[in-house]
Design an enzyme around this catalytic site. Sequence first.
Site, PDB file in Angstrom:
ATOM      1  N   GLY A 251       0.816  -1.281   0.017  1.00 37.76           N
ATOM      2  CA  GLY A 251       0.056  -0.035  -0.106  1.00 37.76           C
ATOM      3  C   GLY A 251       1.000   1.280  -0.028  1.00 37.76           C
ATOM      4  O   GLY A 251       0.383   2.285  -0.036  1.00 37.76           O
ATOM      5  N   GLU A 290       4.934  -5.847   1.589  1.00 39.95           N
ATOM      6  CA  GLU A 290       4.422  -6.338   0.065  1.00 39.95           C
ATOM      7  C   GLU A 290       4.469  -5.131  -0.931  1.00 39.95           C
ATOM      8  O   GLU A 290       3.248  -5.108  -1.531  1.00 39.95           O
ATOM      9  CB  GLU A 290       3.473  -7.338   0.171  1.00 39.95           C
ATOM     10  CG  GLU A 290       3.624  -8.595   1.165  1.00 39.95           C
ATOM     11  CD  GLU A 290       2.352  -9.252   1.327  1.00 39.95           C
ATOM     12  OE1 GLU A 290       1.209  -8.924   0.641  1.00 39.95           O
ATOM     13  OE2 GLU A 290       2.169 -10.242   1.803  1.00 39.95           O
ATOM     14  N   PRO A 291       5.378  -4.203  -1.065  1.00 37.85           N
ATOM     15  CA  PRO A 291       5.252  -3.315  -1.917  1.00 37.85           C
ATOM     16  C   PRO A 291       5.142  -3.770  -3.482  1.00 37.85           C
ATOM     17  O   PRO A 291       6.134  -4.694  -3.731  1.00 37.85           O
ATOM     18  CB  PRO A 291       6.430  -2.316  -1.889  1.00 37.85           C
ATOM     19  CG  PRO A 291       7.380  -3.307  -1.309  1.00 37.85           C
ATOM     20  CD  PRO A 291       6.712  -4.274  -0.370  1.00 37.85           C
ATOM     21  N   GLY A 292       4.334  -3.378  -4.286  1.00 35.65           N
ATOM     22  CA  GLY A 292       4.392  -3.594  -5.524  1.00 35.65           C
ATOM     23  C   GLY A 292       4.558  -2.117  -6.444  1.00 35.65           C
ATOM     24  O   GLY A 292       5.525  -2.027  -6.874  1.00 35.65           O
ATOM     25  N   ARG A 293       3.370  -1.452  -6.436  1.00 31.45           N
ATOM     26  CA  ARG A 293       3.383  -0.140  -7.077  1.00 31.45           C
ATOM     27  C   ARG A 293       4.645   0.874  -6.550  1.00 31.45           C
ATOM     28  O   ARG A 293       5.128   1.457  -7.328  1.00 31.45           O
ATOM     29  CB  ARG A 293       1.915   0.586  -6.589  1.00 31.45           C
ATOM     30  CG  ARG A 293       1.600   1.756  -7.124  1.00 31.45           C
ATOM     31  CD  ARG A 293       0.774   2.505  -6.663  1.00 31.45           C
ATOM     32  NE  ARG A 293      -0.410   1.787  -6.215  1.00 31.45           N
ATOM     33  CZ  ARG A 293      -1.548   1.654  -6.990  1.00 31.45           C
ATOM     34  NH1 ARG A 293      -1.813   1.990  -8.060  1.00 31.45           N
ATOM     35  NH2 ARG A 293      -2.635   0.841  -6.557  1.00 31.45           N
ATOM     36  N   TYR A 333     -10.669   2.684 -12.741  1.00 31.07           N
ATOM     37  CA  TYR A 333     -10.735   3.255 -11.229  1.00 31.07           C
ATOM     38  C   TYR A 333     -11.006   4.819 -11.693  1.00 31.07           C
ATOM     39  O   TYR A 333     -11.040   5.537 -10.670  1.00 31.07           O
ATOM     40  CB  TYR A 333      -9.422   3.215 -10.714  1.00 31.07           C
ATOM     41  CG  TYR A 333      -8.977   1.730 -10.262  1.00 31.07           C
ATOM     42  CD1 TYR A 333      -9.770   1.012  -9.432  1.00 31.07           C
ATOM     43  CD2 TYR A 333      -7.523   1.487 -10.734  1.00 31.07           C
ATOM     44  CE1 TYR A 333      -9.359  -0.223  -9.338  1.00 31.07           C
ATOM     45  CE2 TYR A 333      -7.128   0.185 -10.520  1.00 31.07           C
ATOM     46  CZ  TYR A 333      -7.981  -0.603  -9.829  1.00 31.07           C
ATOM     47  OH  TYR A 333      -7.666  -1.909  -9.353  1.00 31.07           O
ATOM     48  N   CYS A 359     -13.233   0.097 -29.125  1.00 29.24           N
ATOM     49  CA  CYS A 359     -14.712   0.242 -29.387  1.00 29.24           C
ATOM     50  C   CYS A 359     -15.289   0.132 -28.113  1.00 29.24           C
ATOM     51  O   CYS A 359     -16.231  -0.583 -27.849  1.00 29.24           O
ATOM     52  CB  CYS A 359     -15.190  -0.621 -30.423  1.00 29.24           C
ATOM     53  SG  CYS A 359     -14.658  -0.421 -32.090  1.00 29.24           S
ATOM     54  N   TYR A 388       0.566  -2.127 -12.721  1.00 21.31           N
ATOM     55  CA  TYR A 388      -0.744  -2.447 -13.300  1.00 21.31           C
ATOM     56  C   TYR A 388      -1.039  -1.564 -14.547  1.00 21.31           C
ATOM     57  O   TYR A 388      -2.353  -1.192 -15.007  1.00 21.31           O
ATOM     58  CB  TYR A 388      -1.739  -1.580 -12.308  1.00 21.31           C
ATOM     59  CG  TYR A 388      -1.621  -2.284 -10.823  1.00 21.31           C
ATOM     60  CD1 TYR A 388      -1.760  -3.545 -10.555  1.00 21.31           C
ATOM     61  CD2 TYR A 388      -0.970  -1.608  -9.793  1.00 21.31           C
ATOM     62  CE1 TYR A 388      -1.398  -4.215  -9.359  1.00 21.31           C
ATOM     63  CE2 TYR A 388      -0.753  -2.219  -8.628  1.00 21.31           C
ATOM     64  CZ  TYR A 388      -0.987  -3.360  -8.410  1.00 21.31           C
ATOM     65  OH  TYR A 388      -0.826  -4.023  -7.107  1.00 21.31           O
TER      66      TYR A 388
END
Length: 429
Positions: A251, A290-293, A333, A359, A388
């Site tokens: 987060g 658990e960082p990702g971003r 989002y 489309c 992402y």
Amino acid sequence: MERGKRADVPESSHFTPLADGALGIDGASLEELARAHGTPLHVMSWSAIETAYRSVELALGDGPHLIAYAMKANGSPALLSRLASLGAGIDVVSGGELYWALAAGVPADRIVMSGVGKTDEEIALAIDSGIRGIHVESEPELDAIESIARARGVTARIGLRINPDVDPKTHPYIATGLHDTKFGLELDVARRLLPRIVASAELELEAVACHIGSQLPRAASLADAVEITARFARECLAAGAPIRSLDAGGGWPIAYGDEEEAADAHRAFGQAIREGMRRAEVPDLEIIVEPGRALVGDAGALVTRVVFGKEQAGKRFVIVDAAMTELLRPALYDAYHAIVPVRPRTSAARPADIVGPVCETGDFFAVGRLLSEVERGDLLVIRGTGAYGASMSTEYNARPRAAEVLVEAGGVARVIRPRGRVEALHPRE
């Protein structure tokens, strides 16, 4: 301009103008990369990733810790192997992710598996691979893990992911620690299961975990969640469980350009974890995050070429060759990503909807965004797409996946995923 949004671009020491004024990435020309590899094109800065990793590591302090990169953010094996060389572990959420983490050379004892819907096959693969722990998120899942371990005559290492019900003050779609989400165990359920786990020959409770959401603007909510989780860890230890780690989830945020005020820095999140542990008065436990971003998000950008400009119904449309197939977050989002021309123009900016060719009405990157005049063939850069972006891409409308390029030291660009081919989208009969 989008309501409540600004045309700001987050500062970066990696995406900077070159001598001719056009934007580059770590010294490599984005125009040349687009010419060599086509558009749309995902580009990543390894230097930015390594800098972010070192920042998180410094924030965690000298105590024992493991940075388990959340590979759902970007699962490129090239990134996984390089992160592993820095000492990172991996947080996986599927059997496929576990396969690629192991294939990239990540040691099994640095891998944790999360997710609410693990299949029997995925659980068996995790047990057979000897990963650090399977994070349990429901009682039926615990039943399945115990049964599969019993059939194999082994003990499965597990963690309990509890739901601390702390409001992270983030987008509701990425808030994961409240009572009404699908994630984690309620504390009363975890307490009820604890005696059974301690008594089981097939289960070894090595961790307690929480994850309250993504893009946390303030670290205080993390301190509250860690305190609740750590107090439960004390209960587990008192019951005889061999707890050795507390997983505080991820987060940690990045700047996308629309923030009214800056989010807390990495050091604040590290301090929040330590504060939560101090309040709970737990003995020393290894901290897992658990960082990702936070590791890869700001390192990436999507380079796209203007196909057409169009004025209709009093609106200006800038149609580009990238689409929701390359970057889904705005459609999913209503997420903001800073967008700038690769080669700046001196014309006055005016509102534009920046849209793709797919489309769907939801195929947009920005609505009413201030943008200077652009011409057919101009390149735009969509910032903050390292997380992402490529990992959520699709082949909708028979659009092959975009190429991915990693820029390393000295501006050397390496293709880490070649552009897909139309012919390979479907097998021939």
